[in-house]
Design a protein around this motif. Structure first.
Motif, PDB file in Angstrom:
ATOM      1  N   GLU A  26     -16.658  -2.806   7.171  1.00 55.64           N
ATOM      2  CA  GLU A  26     -15.473  -3.627   7.335  1.00 55.64           C
ATOM      3  C   GLU A  26     -15.213  -4.283   8.801  1.00 55.64           C
ATOM      4  OE1 GLU A  26     -12.562  -0.833   6.238  1.00 55.64           O
ATOM      5  OE2 GLU A  26     -12.986  -0.857   4.154  1.00 55.64           O
ATOM      6  N   GLU A  27     -15.663  -3.408   9.795  1.00 57.32           N
ATOM      7  CA  GLU A  27     -15.582  -4.174  11.058  1.00 57.32           C
ATOM      8  C   GLU A  27     -16.406  -5.426  11.351  1.00 57.32           C
ATOM      9  OE1 GLU A  27     -13.484  -4.627  14.709  1.00 57.32           O
ATOM     10  OE2 GLU A  27     -12.987  -3.268  13.023  1.00 57.32           O
ATOM     11  N   GLN A  28     -17.524  -5.136  11.062  1.00 57.34           N
ATOM     12  CA  GLN A  28     -18.661  -6.280  11.188  1.00 57.34           C
ATOM     13  C   GLN A  28     -18.319  -7.362  10.348  1.00 57.34           C
ATOM     14  OE1 GLN A  28     -22.119  -4.195   9.738  1.00 57.34           O
ATOM     15  NE2 GLN A  28     -23.051  -4.157  11.720  1.00 57.34           N
ATOM     16  N   ILE A  29     -17.637  -7.305   8.998  1.00 56.56           N
ATOM     17  CA  ILE A  29     -17.283  -8.252   8.166  1.00 56.56           C
ATOM     18  C   ILE A  29     -15.958  -9.049   8.861  1.00 56.56           C
ATOM     19  CG2 ILE A  29     -15.952  -8.772   5.860  1.00 56.56           C
ATOM     20  CD1 ILE A  29     -17.611  -6.565   4.751  1.00 56.56           C
ATOM     21  N   ARG A  30     -15.082  -8.277   9.505  1.00 57.52           N
ATOM     22  CA  ARG A  30     -13.804  -8.891  10.086  1.00 57.52           C
ATOM     23  C   ARG A  30     -14.399  -9.899  11.297  1.00 57.52           C
ATOM     24  NH1 ARG A  30     -10.874  -4.479   8.685  1.00 57.52           N
ATOM     25  NH2 ARG A  30     -11.677  -3.311  10.767  1.00 57.52           N
ATOM     26  N   ASN A  31     -15.376  -9.471  11.895  1.00 66.53           N
ATOM     27  CA  ASN A  31     -15.919 -10.194  13.169  1.00 66.53           C
ATOM     28  C   ASN A  31     -16.858 -11.413  13.041  1.00 66.53           C
ATOM     29  OD1 ASN A  31     -14.431  -8.537  14.917  1.00 66.53           O
ATOM     30  ND2 ASN A  31     -16.199  -7.305  15.134  1.00 66.53           N
ATOM     31  N   ILE A  32     -17.109 -11.332  11.633  1.00 66.18           N
ATOM     32  CA  ILE A  32     -17.928 -12.638  11.510  1.00 66.18           C
ATOM     33  C   ILE A  32     -17.191 -13.943  11.400  1.00 66.18           C
ATOM     34  CG2 ILE A  32     -19.491 -13.763   9.538  1.00 66.18           C
ATOM     35  CD1 ILE A  32     -20.332 -11.292   8.640  1.00 66.18           C
ATOM     36  N   LYS A  33     -17.681 -14.882  12.179  1.00 70.70           N
ATOM     37  CA  LYS A  33     -17.049 -16.349  12.267  1.00 70.70           C
ATOM     38  C   LYS A  33     -17.718 -17.414  11.916  1.00 70.70           C
ATOM     39  CE  LYS A  33     -13.993 -14.565  15.841  1.00 70.70           C
ATOM     40  NZ  LYS A  33     -13.616 -14.350  17.028  1.00 70.70           N
TER      41      LYS A  33
END
Length: 192
Positions: free
Chosen positions: A185-192
């Motif tokens: 979930e953290e990795q998904i949030r950090n994708i820009k």
């Protein structure tokens, strides 16, 4: 009363040629339906229809679907609200009725102003215009990464559901799965 009808008849007889002459002077307007990317361009003193790379001369005034009227000879454009402007060389009207000015001078003239000699437009980009291949590739890579991470998260959630449903009587420790899900979930949030 008897005098009224002959006078009325005589009036219609005298006014009929004037009405016919007035109708003959008005230029017909065609309600134009063209492709969404069509443009009515002022070119060499008249308005032409540009569709793709092909220009077609007009033979009558145009009325667009939104009510915008275009005089093909003079380039006078009347917007649905009644406001009028005159196209200059290179200016055009889109199929939706939007006016695009070719130069800062023609845009200023439409506003009733004078443009500074060094005035320049920013590059005009129509809505729906293509993006560069590099931008497309970057967006596609980002989207694929996000999809891969979401697929992994779904897989971990399915494992957790499976563990919890099999051992319903005895509590199962899912702490490791929870940590993995939280990391995804953290990795998904950090994708820009």
């Amino acid at each position: 009363m008897k005098r009224f009808f002959p006078t009325l008849l005589l009036s219609f007889t005298l006014l009929a040629p004037l009405a016919a002459a007035a109708q003959a002077k008005t230029t017909p307007q065609t309600r134009q339906t063209v492709s969404a990317n069509a443009q009515y361009v002022m070119q060499n003193g008249t308005v032409v229809l540009r569709q793709g790379n092909q220009n077609t001369g007009l033979t009558q005034n145009i009325r667009l679907a939104n009510g915008t009227k275009i005089n093909y000879k003079s380039g006078i454009v009347e917007l649905p609200g009644g406001k009028m402007t005159t196209l200059r060389e290179g200016d055009y009207v889109t199929a939706k009725g939007d006016i695009v000015f070719a130069t800062p001078g023609s845009a200023a003239a439409a506003r009733g102003e004078k443009a500074p000699a060094d005035a320049q437009f920013d590059r005009y980009v129509e809505k729906g215009a293509a993006i560069s291949p590099e931008t497309f590739d970057a967006r596609l890579t980002t989207l694929n990464t996000r999809l891969d991470l979401m697929a992994q998260k779904i897989q971990l959630l399915n494992q957790k559901i499976s563990l919890l449903s099999v051992n319903a009587q005895r509590p199962t420790d899912t702490a490791q799965l929870d940590q993995q899900i939280q990391a995804l979930e953290e990795q998904i949030r950090n994708i820009k």
